[in-house]
Write an enzyme that holds these catalytic residues in place. Structure first.
Site: not given
Length: 327
Positions: A125, A149
């Site tokens: 990501s 994350y």
């Protein structure tokens, strides 16, 4: 060709499954077996008799579940399973277990079975970046994520790179831009609003904008992401060089530009369906993600992106219309 997909019940997993079946092969080898793993049972696709499909519902961080999936020695593994950004920030233990611990168990399982030539394609990501950054980032810009994350993804990237260096696996990590326009309904991802801003008004529904309109994001359509995942399984290992991790070629857009595009393509009546309700938590997470990248490596390897925001919206409308017509 045996292909395994983790996170197969998610929207990317389902789209990838359909794309693989339509393509029918990878690296010139006919697709013969699919193993679809998720915590819930992934939809079983309609396939020709020559293709074997195994649907496994189980905890990806459970070694016995992974051993069952790896028993067939897949030649390509797509690792899409993840706890998304807001959920990982809210529950550190859960995020670590699914986003990092499960990745390590997957790598260990492959190493134990001697799957050194298995191509492992992991979806990472833009959230892996963060902190004090240059105006335009490159693939080798230091990863200093500012949320759990992104940290978990960055840790997994390092592991995959090292296991590949050791010859234990043949890894490829694709850092995904924020994906718009996602189908379905909003989820727990902090970036979910970016799809809602376009998807809901285009469907005649209300949407909420929780961030300032000058906030910029690095985005990519689901269609181009699926193309990139397929491509990730076919890049020759020698072409990666020292790093198996790189950013896909997205485009930089501001929230204001999203709203302008919405008005241009659907009229003022679509724009008035958007309400501005600031959310400090979502703004803090999303604003920590960089929005401008030099994606030279991805393009050199043959990955392509969207032309512009209008292209992304047009692709979404086409897919929506196809689904509505049942084709």
């Amino acid at each position: 060709m045996h292909v395994m997909i983790t996170g197969a019940a998610g929207f990317l997993g389902q789209r990838l499954t359909a794309a693989l079946i339509e393509k029918g092969s990878l690296n010139g080898q006919p697709l013969s077996r699919l193993t679809l793993l998720d915590q819930i049972e992934a939809p079983r696709p309609e396939v020709v008799s020559a293709l074997t499909v195994e649907v496994v519902a189980g905890d990806i961080a459970d070694i016995s579940v992974l051993e069952r999936c790896l028993a067939g020695e897949p030649q390509v593994i797509y690792h899409l399973a993840a706890v998304v950004s807001s959920a990982a920030e809210a529950d550190l233990s859960l995020g670590m277990r699914v986003n990092f611990d499960a990745t390590r168990l997957l790598l260990e399982g492959c190493a134990a079975r001697g799957l050194s030539t298995t191509r492992l394609v992991m979806a990472s990501s833009v959230a892996a970046y963060g902190g004090d950054l240059p105006e335009i980032l490159e693939d080798m810009t230091a990863l200093v994520p500012q949320n759990s994350y992104g940290t978990q993804k960055a840790m997994s990237e390092l592991l995959i790179n090292d296991y590949s260096r050791r010859g234990l696996i043949d890894g490829c990590v694709l850092r995904l831009p924020t994906i718009i326009v996602r189908p379905g309904r909003p989820n727990a991802a902090a970036s979910s609003f970016a799809s809602s801003l376009l998807r809901e008004p285009l469907n005649g529904e209300a949407a909420i904008c929780p961030v300032p309109t000058d906030l910029e994001m690095f985005v990519m359509s689901p269609q181009r992401v699926i193309e990139a995942l397929l491509k990730g399984a076919e890049v020759p290992a020698a072409a990666f060089g020292l790093s198996r991790c790189f950013m896909l070629p997205g485009i930089t857009v501001s929230v204001a530009e999203m709203l302008e595009a919405l008005e241009q393509m659907a009229g003022a009546e679509a724009l008035v369906r958007v309400s501005h309700v600031p959310d400090a938590r979502i703004t803090a997470i999303v604003s920590s993600w960089p929005a401008r990248f030099e994606t030279r490596k991805a393009r050199a390897l043959g990955f392509t992106g969207d032309a512009d925001l209008a292209d992304i919206i047009s692709l979404h409308q086409r897919d929506r219309d196809v689904l509505a017509n049942g084709n």
